[in-house]
Write a protein that holds these residues in place. Structure first.
Motif, PDB file in Angstrom:
ATOM      1  N   VAL A 145       0.866  -1.178   0.000  1.00 28.67           N
ATOM      2  CA  VAL A 145       0.000   0.000   0.000  1.00 28.67           C
ATOM      3  C   VAL A 145       0.897   1.222   0.000  1.00 28.67           C
ATOM      4  O   VAL A 145       1.799   1.330   0.829  1.00 28.67           O
ATOM      5  CB  VAL A 145      -0.894   0.014   1.250  1.00 28.67           C
ATOM      6  CG1 VAL A 145      -1.829   1.199   1.214  1.00 28.67           C
ATOM      7  CG2 VAL A 145      -1.659  -1.269   1.354  1.00 28.67           C
ATOM      8  N   ILE A 146       0.666   2.116  -0.927  1.00 30.69           N
ATOM      9  CA  ILE A 146       1.473   3.335  -0.950  1.00 30.69           C
ATOM     10  C   ILE A 146       0.559   4.548  -1.052  1.00 30.69           C
ATOM     11  O   ILE A 146      -0.590   4.447  -1.494  1.00 30.69           O
ATOM     12  CB  ILE A 146       2.466   3.326  -2.139  1.00 30.69           C
ATOM     13  CG1 ILE A 146       1.729   3.117  -3.464  1.00 30.69           C
ATOM     14  CG2 ILE A 146       3.522   2.281  -1.941  1.00 30.69           C
ATOM     15  CD1 ILE A 146       2.611   3.314  -4.642  1.00 30.69           C
ATOM     16  N   HIS A 147       1.061   5.678  -0.625  1.00 33.12           N
ATOM     17  CA  HIS A 147       0.319   6.929  -0.765  1.00 33.12           C
ATOM     18  C   HIS A 147       1.297   8.087  -0.870  1.00 33.12           C
ATOM     19  O   HIS A 147       2.484   7.936  -0.563  1.00 33.12           O
ATOM     20  CB  HIS A 147      -0.655   7.127   0.406  1.00 33.12           C
ATOM     21  CG  HIS A 147       0.000   7.340   1.714  1.00 33.12           C
ATOM     22  ND1 HIS A 147      -0.592   8.029   2.724  1.00 33.12           N
ATOM     23  CD2 HIS A 147       1.198   6.947   2.188  1.00 33.12           C
ATOM     24  CE1 HIS A 147       0.214   8.056   3.764  1.00 33.12           C
ATOM     25  NE2 HIS A 147       1.309   7.411   3.468  1.00 33.12           N
ATOM     26  N   LEU A 148       0.824   9.200  -1.344  1.00 38.14           N
ATOM     27  CA  LEU A 148       1.667  10.385  -1.487  1.00 38.14           C
ATOM     28  C   LEU A 148       2.070  10.861  -0.097  1.00 38.14           C
ATOM     29  O   LEU A 148       1.280  10.847   0.824  1.00 38.14           O
ATOM     30  CB  LEU A 148       0.880  11.487  -2.189  1.00 38.14           C
ATOM     31  CG  LEU A 148       1.182  11.701  -3.660  1.00 38.14           C
ATOM     32  CD1 LEU A 148       0.324  12.788  -4.198  1.00 38.14           C
ATOM     33  CD2 LEU A 148       2.638  12.028  -3.898  1.00 38.14           C
ATOM     34  N   ARG A 149       3.317  11.268  -0.001  1.00 36.46           N
ATOM     35  CA  ARG A 149       3.800  11.679   1.318  1.00 36.46           C
ATOM     36  C   ARG A 149       3.034  12.918   1.797  1.00 36.46           C
ATOM     37  O   ARG A 149       2.654  13.034   2.941  1.00 36.46           O
ATOM     38  CB  ARG A 149       5.289  11.981   1.228  1.00 36.46           C
ATOM     39  CG  ARG A 149       5.981  11.895   2.566  1.00 36.46           C
ATOM     40  CD  ARG A 149       7.485  11.944   2.401  1.00 36.46           C
ATOM     41  NE  ARG A 149       8.007  10.772   1.696  1.00 36.46           N
ATOM     42  CZ  ARG A 149       8.901  10.830   0.684  1.00 36.46           C
ATOM     43  NH1 ARG A 149       9.336  11.980   0.268  1.00 36.46           N
ATOM     44  NH2 ARG A 149       9.335   9.739   0.111  1.00 36.46           N
ATOM     45  N   MET A 150       2.848  13.856   0.876  1.00 38.86           N
ATOM     46  CA  MET A 150       2.159  15.101   1.266  1.00 38.86           C
ATOM     47  C   MET A 150       0.671  14.966   0.946  1.00 38.86           C
ATOM     48  O   MET A 150       0.150  15.651   0.080  1.00 38.86           O
ATOM     49  CB  MET A 150       2.760  16.293   0.522  1.00 38.86           C
ATOM     50  CG  MET A 150       4.136  16.657   1.020  1.00 38.86           C
ATOM     51  SD  MET A 150       4.233  16.795   2.800  1.00 38.86           S
ATOM     52  CE  MET A 150       3.296  18.269   3.031  1.00 38.86           C
ATOM     53  N   ASN A 151      -0.008  14.072   1.656  1.00 41.76           N
ATOM     54  CA  ASN A 151      -1.440  13.920   1.423  1.00 41.76           C
ATOM     55  C   ASN A 151      -2.202  14.873   2.338  1.00 41.76           C
ATOM     56  O   ASN A 151      -1.647  15.355   3.329  1.00 41.76           O
ATOM     57  CB  ASN A 151      -1.855  12.471   1.630  1.00 41.76           C
ATOM     58  CG  ASN A 151      -1.531  11.996   3.007  1.00 41.76           C
ATOM     59  OD1 ASN A 151      -2.059  12.525   3.977  1.00 41.76           O
ATOM     60  ND2 ASN A 151      -0.635  11.038   3.124  1.00 41.76           N
ATOM     61  N   PRO A 152      -3.448  15.142   2.015  1.00 39.37           N
ATOM     62  CA  PRO A 152      -4.208  16.147   2.769  1.00 39.37           C
ATOM     63  C   PRO A 152      -4.285  15.834   4.254  1.00 39.37           C
ATOM     64  O   PRO A 152      -4.274  16.741   5.076  1.00 39.37           O
ATOM     65  CB  PRO A 152      -5.586  16.103   2.129  1.00 39.37           C
ATOM     66  CG  PRO A 152      -5.370  15.554   0.798  1.00 39.37           C
ATOM     67  CD  PRO A 152      -4.206  14.649   0.876  1.00 39.37           C
TER      68      PRO A 152
END
Lengths: 715, 202
Positions: free
Chosen positions: A541-548
């Motif tokens: 699972v990955i996500h953008l580091r600067m997420n809201p």
């Protein structure tokens, strides 16, 4: 008076002197007696006495002189004393004056000293002030310099503005001119307006007159109408009177007729009552009749029913007789019927079970028949096979026989050969051949044995088949026997079937359980999938580091930090506030500026205060106005001295302190009471008249005013 | 959309799906009130009016994610896209919008095409977005300040690009799940569902 006293004293002294002179002869006697005893002493004493007497005379003369002198002296002394007393009085007075003056002067000195001290103090203050003022002056000078620069700029702008003002003045003049023309126009118009107003007033006057006349007119009309109405009434009355007269003439006849009619009426009333009674009776009878008819009909129907019931009853009785059952009542019958039905149900159930078992048996029979046919065909096949095998066996036996014969022959030949070829060189060949033959033979024998074994096997098989066929035939027979009977075997079959069914059910249940489990597992898998579970070996699972979310969290942390700081600052401020007022102002300015809300509130407060101030001013102005108006109109100045007490001072009062005092009693000053003052004591008559008799304060006040006014005008 | 009316390529499919995600995520953010309604503007797409954000930061973030996602869709390495709604006060996950993506890995590059009209696909997408809009009726109200995150489930051997990092699945402890409609481009099949925290009051 004093002089008189002095003279008396003089006389008294003279008298005393004369008496004194006359005395010495009598007084000399006791010393003479003593002289007899003491000559020398006496002589001496006489001499001395003589001398003393001479001296006394001398002294007496002298004394007289002295007394006269004294008198004179006393007189002069008295005069002097009187003068001195006068002078003393004067001087005492002067002294007092002087003392007073002295005290005054002392007071003055004290005051002056105090003043001096004050002045020195003020001087010091002034000096200090001066210093500060100097400082401020310097500051002011600086400011002034700045201001001067500003003023110079302002002067420049002033010049420009003056030009503008000049222009504006020009314009103003023009406008003034216009205004004057306008005002003249206005005046003309006003005059016209005045004229119009006058006209209007006249018209209104006329109109009022007209209205008055109109109202008079309407009143008159009303009166006329009234009169007309009265006239009409009068005429009607006259007609009525005439009619009445004619009717009066007819009255005796009428009375006679009336009597007759009354009699008739009474008779008729009686008859009517009778007829009413009769009618009611007939009504009652009719109703009875109707009820009876209804009852009749009901009776007929009931009789019919009764007959029916009787027949039914008869039938029932007959039935009971016929059936011989213990049926006397329908309940018995129903009970019987229920029993019968139960029996029938049981029988039906039995029947069903029997038929089902029969069906099952038939099915079994059909199966068995099929099996039997199969077995028969198999048996036939086996028989054929057996025949074939038999034939084969026979052939093989024949062949065995042949072979044994051949073998025997061969053996004989071989023996012969052996005997012959004992020494023969072909022997190895022959022996080899023999061996080969023997091998062959053995092989054949093995084959034979195999075949024989096969044969025996086949025979055994046949046997078993036969047995099976026999068994099947037996079974078939049994079944054939059972089929008509059925009952006997059905139990066995039933048991089998039931056991089979049970098994089937068990299996079905297990299947269902497994299916459910499977479903549950699938559901769980699905749920896990829905909840976001994943196989970590295959997926990541990955996500953008600067997420809201991260940004929002960061912002939140910053905000919390900021708020904490603010809180800390505010806390310090509160502490400072609690510590002392002077420090706070500085800290207050140092710390956060007041928020917009506070500013708004302050502004609101200021505006509210301003409003309040203005209202106060207006109220004061109004109150003053009201008071002056009251004063001018009523002639009384009304002051509130204490709670519920009002002091009235008239315009025309002769003295400043002439006033009336009223006390309010009851709610909201409902009633007033006059309190006694010096002035009111002089107005006893008016009080008597207006307050006690007329009970009117305004009248009293007016009377007082008039009284005072008249007094003033007289003066 | 590079495909003709009759067929659809892998590239076209990836673009369609990425576009669906762009609108779907915007719809969820609007419907769930994660961002104030005044920061959204109305546009017409799929024959229905939808809301798109005008918040510049959010716009760039969504653009970054959707562009990256498009690449992965083209590579067929993405398995799931999850929109996680987190409560800022308690750091608790309240909602989880999951979109399972099944890729047909037999198609590679721009070679093969599949028979399905864009109209039919868009019809399916429309019904999915309608369902997302309708879920507001049963989802519990988000009473606290919330934020969202986008998780992407990819194959294990996928290289993590710059600015991206690995994350936990952010599952809800005690959740109710509702499966929503599915649409397929025949190359990508997207089945959507929503899981939300079970509330005690019900």
């Amino acid at each position: 008076m004093d002089g008189m006293d002095d003279e008396t004293t003089v006389f008294t002294t003279l008298k005393s002197f004369k008496s004194f002179i006359s005395k010495p002869e009598t007084s000399q006697k006791p010393p003479d007696s003593s002289l007899a005893h003491h000559h020398l002493q006496r002589q001496y004493l006489q001499r001395i006495e003589m001398e003393e007497a001479a001296e006394k005379i001398c002294s007496k003369t002298h004394l007289l002189q002295m007394a006269q002198e004294k008198q004179q002296m006393e007189l002069s002394h008295k005069r002097a004393r009187i003068e001195l007393e006068k002078a003393a009085h004067i001087s005492a007075r002067d002294l007092e004056r002087e003392v007073d003056r002295n005290q005054e002067l002392l007071n003055r000195i004290k005051k002056l000293e105090e003043r001096e001290a004050e002045t020195t103090r003020t001087l010091n203050e002034q000096m200090e002030m001066n210093k500060t003022l100097k400082k401020s002056l310097e500051g002011e000078n600086k400011k002034l310099e700045e201001k001067e620069s500003v003023i110079s700029e302002a002067n420049k702008t002033n010049g420009a503005l003056r030009d503008e003002i000049r222009e504006l003045n020009h314009k103003l003049k023009k406008l003034d001119m216009q205004l004057t023309t306008q005002s003249t126009d206005n005046q003309g118009l006003q005059e016209q307006l005045e004229l119009q107003r006058k006209k209007y007033q006249e018209l209104t006057m006329k109109f009022q007159e007209l209205q008055a006349t109109q109202s008079l007119n309407s009143d008159n009309e009303l009166k006329i109408k009234e009169l007309e109405r009265r006239l009409a009434l009068q005429e009607q009355d006259s007609v009525i009177v005439r009619n009445m007269k004619s009717e009066l003439a007819r009255l005796p006849d009428m009375e006679r007729e009336l009597k007759r009619l009354r009699e008739e009426n009474s008779y008729l009333r009686e008859t009517q009552e009778n007829s009413n009674l009769l009618r009611e009776e007939t009504e009652g009878l009719r109703r009875k009749l109707e009820r009876l008819e209804k009852l009749k009909e009901d009776m007929v129907s009931l009789e019919l029913e009764k007959e029916k019931q009787a027949t039914v009853l008869q039938a029932w009785e007959n039935l009971s007789e016929m059936t011989g059952l213990n049926i006397r009542k329908p309940e018995d019958l129903s009970r019987e019927i229920i029993q019968i039905q139960q029996r029938e149900i049981a029988l039906k159930q039995q029947n069903h079970s029997v038929t089902s078992s029969a069906r099952a048996l038939e099915k079994a029979r059909a199966q068995l028949q099929g099996e039997v046919t199969d077995l028969r065909t198999k048996a036939l096949e086996e028989q054929k096979k057996r025949e074939q095998q038999d034939a084969l066996v026979r052939r093989l036996q024949k062949r065995v026989l042949l072979l044994t014969k051949e073998r025997d022959g061969m053996k004989a030949i071989l023996e012969s050969y052996d005997s012959e070829l004992a020494t023969n060189e072909y022997s190895p060949q022959l022996t080899r051949r023999v061996k080969e033959a023997e091998d062959m033979l053995q092989k054949v024998q093995a084959h034979n044995l195999e075949i024989e074994a096969q044969l025996s096997k086949a025979q055994e098989e046949i046997g078993t088949y036969k047995l099976q066929t026999q068994k099947a035939e037996m079974e078939l027979d049994v079944l054939k026997k059972q089929a008509p009977g059925a009952e006997n075997s059905s139990f066995v079959m039933n048991e089998e079937v039931s056991s089979l069914r049970q098994k089937i059910e068990e299996l079905e249940a297990e299947r269902r359980r497994l299916e459910d489990q499977n479903n549950i597992l699938e559901m769980r898998l699905e749920k896990h999938n829905l909840q976001g579970a994943y196989d970590p070996t295959k997926t990541k699972v990955i996500h953008l580091r600067m997420n809201p979310t991260n940004i929002a969290k960061q912002q939140r942390l910053d905000e919390v930090e900021h708020l904490r700081e603010e809180c800390q600052q505010l806390r310090e401020r509160i502490r400072a506030l609690q510590a002392g007022g002077a420090v706070t102002s500085n800290e207050g300015t140092l710390s956060l500026p007041p928020s917009q809300e506070v500013l708004d509130l302050r502004r609101q407060l200021e505006s509210a205060e301003l409003k309040n101030q203005r209202l106060k001013e207006v109220f004061q102005k109004k109150i003053q106005e009201f008071r002056t108006v009251c004063y001018v109109l009523t002639g009384y100045q009304i002051d509130i001295t204490t709670e519920n007490q009002y002091r009235l001072t008239s315009v025309y009062a002769e003295h400043m302190e002439d006033s009336l005092l009223f006390k309010a009693s009851g709610p909201a000053g409902g009633s007033m009471q006059l309190l006694e003052t010096d002035f009111s004591r002089t107005l006893r008559e008016l009080v008597e008249l207006h307050l006690f008799h007329q009970n009117s304060i305004p009248a009293f006040l007016s009377a007082v005013t008039l009284d005072l006014f008249s007094r003033q005008t007289i003066v | 959309m590079s495909s003709t009316l009759k067929g659809i390529t892998l590239k076209g499919s990836a673009e369609l799906v990425a576009e669906f995600f762009s609108f779907g995520i915007n719809s969820i953010l609007y419907q769930r009130g994660i961002y104030p309604p005044e920061t959204f503007t109305r546009v017409t797409q799929y024959d229905m009016s939808l809301y798109l954000t005008v918040d510049p930061n959010l716009k760039t973030y969504l653009n970054d994610v959707v562009t990256q996602l498009k690449g992965w869709l083209f590579d067929c390495t993405v398995q799931k896209l999850v929109l996680v709604i987190t409560c800022l006060e308690t750091n608790e996950v309240l909602e989880r919008w999951q979109f399972d993506i099944e890729c047909d890995k037999t198609i590679t590059g721009s070679s093969g095409t599949r028979e399905k009209s864009i109209k039919a696909i868009q019809e399916e997408i429309r019904s999915v977005i309608r369902q997302i809009t309708a879920t507001v009726t049963f989802l519990p109200l988000l009473e606290t300040a919330c934020s969202f995150d986008l998780l992407i489930y990819t194959d294990k051997d996928q290289v993590v690009p710059e600015k991206w990092e690995e994350s936990g699945p952010k599952m809800i402890a005690d959740s109710e799940e509702v499966r929503l409609r599915t649409f397929t481009t025949t190359i990508h099949k997207v089945s959507s569902m929503v899981a939300y925290k079970r509330t005690d009051c019900i």
